[in-house]
Enzyme design. Sequence first.
Site, short mmCIF file in Angstrom:
data_model
loop_
_atom_site.label_atom_id
_atom_site.label_comp_id
_atom_site.label_asym_id
_atom_site.label_seq_id
_atom_site.Cartn_x
_atom_site.Cartn_y
_atom_site.Cartn_z
N CYS A 283 0.82 -1.22 0.00
CA CYS A 283 0.00 0.00 0.00
C CYS A 283 0.85 1.26 0.00
O CYS A 283 0.44 2.29 -0.54
CB CYS A 283 -0.96 -0.01 1.18
SG CYS A 283 -0.14 -0.21 2.77
N GLU A 382 -4.34 3.62 -8.34
CA GLU A 382 -3.38 2.82 -7.58
C GLU A 382 -3.03 1.56 -8.37
O GLU A 382 -3.90 0.74 -8.66
CB GLU A 382 -3.97 2.42 -6.23
CG GLU A 382 -3.01 1.60 -5.38
CD GLU A 382 -3.61 1.15 -4.07
OE1 GLU A 382 -2.84 0.87 -3.13
OE2 GLU A 382 -4.84 1.06 -3.98
#
Length: 479
Positions: A283, A382
């Site tokens: 992440c 992302e």
Amino acid sequence: MYDDHGLFIDGEWRRASSGATVPVINPFDGSTLGAIPSASSRDLDDALEAAQRGFRAWRAVPGWDRAALLRRIADEIRHRATDGARLMTLETGKPLAESKGEFNAMADQFDWYAGDACRVFGHTLDGRDAATRLHVRFDPVGPVAAFTAWNFPGLLPARKIAPALAAGCSIVIKPSEEAPSATYVIVEAALAAGLPRGVLNVVTGDPPAISAHLIGSPVIRKVSLTGSVPVGKQILRMCADGVKRVSMELGGHAPVLVFEDADPVAVGTLCARTKFRNAGQVCISPSRFYVHQSIKAAFEQAMADVASGLRIGNGLAAETEFGPMTNERGRARALTLVDDAVKKGATLRAGGRIPPELTSGFFFQPTVLADVPEHADIMTCEPFAPVAPIASFSSFDEVIGRANNVPFGLAAYVFSNSLSVATRASEALESGMVGVNDMLLASAEIPFGGAKESGIGREGGQLGIRDYLEPKYIKFRLQ
């Protein structure tokens, strides 16, 4: 492990009451490692009842005793690290050295929160007259429902279980069905350490059904999630109906700002090594590289050299530096992002395809893209993949604006030998965490979390336990 483990409810391992199961897949070759239970509504109700009973007992245990138990859990995790790391690599594909490191990080969470368990400080204020006393104390918020992802299948559950136990809460946790074994190891460690029945419960199965059932129950008073932004928004809506306490660590798209005074080869090498850790499925992975135009060529070459030289293969092999991605959907997304960037003008400097010698499993080459335009999908979405997009910049204000021009705000990185530039950039970036000339951000003692759509609350550090505590103000009048 899957034959002896499954749902863990009220201190006992069990199968799903319906008999339903979910397969666990080895990403190295696509084979089935085993099957885990898919919890029914009856199983979930049992877990909720156990958590409610467990909370009533556990909240009464003194903080010093909770601290001692958490330290024993940390020791038990370390004792199980060798076998546990092997299972983690089988489930996720990550190199064995990374899995071993994750087990150490898991244990660190319990060691850290053991200290916090006996340092939950309230405070007292003088009243406005001689007969008044004002007290503030912190109580455990109640039973917790926690949901974690597959990319760090041991660390992420540990970040939730440890503070919940330290605060005096019980917990029902749903680990990822793709990589459940590390959570099972935590349960084994907790059992060996003497954790009472019902305090820790584990359920697996259909994620939407489980989350709806647990969050919809009045038993649950706090929800913790590590996941994507879309899932986080959905969970928030569900929590609103019960006005439940929420903490979330959601997606990121970390910009890396490399200023003209940085060493392009040293920084490019470090960025590549960090980017391709865990196949880019991190992440806080550096995922947008903004490099000053004067050092762009050398930086790109350094990244491409590392990407091309990584030893790809089975995560269990000692020589492997880069394993498969954990699932096919991630690899398909990587291919789509690379194709989109190239079509929009990017240059492929390394990788970009499935390795021809590794067609089974979910392998994807470490990839470097140069001259990536801002309108390429990979610059705004992302990636969660081993793909490094590089763009150049010419001025400070320009690069800060581009770095902040996304809804994410989890992590960011700055490289500069100028204290002034590094300070100004780190303060201007809209991010919950910033690494300056360093990319190793995560550790038990720091507050891990994001800004903007990347999350709510913090995990770790002196702030981590607060989301599991409810402040209570008590006013006394002396008679």
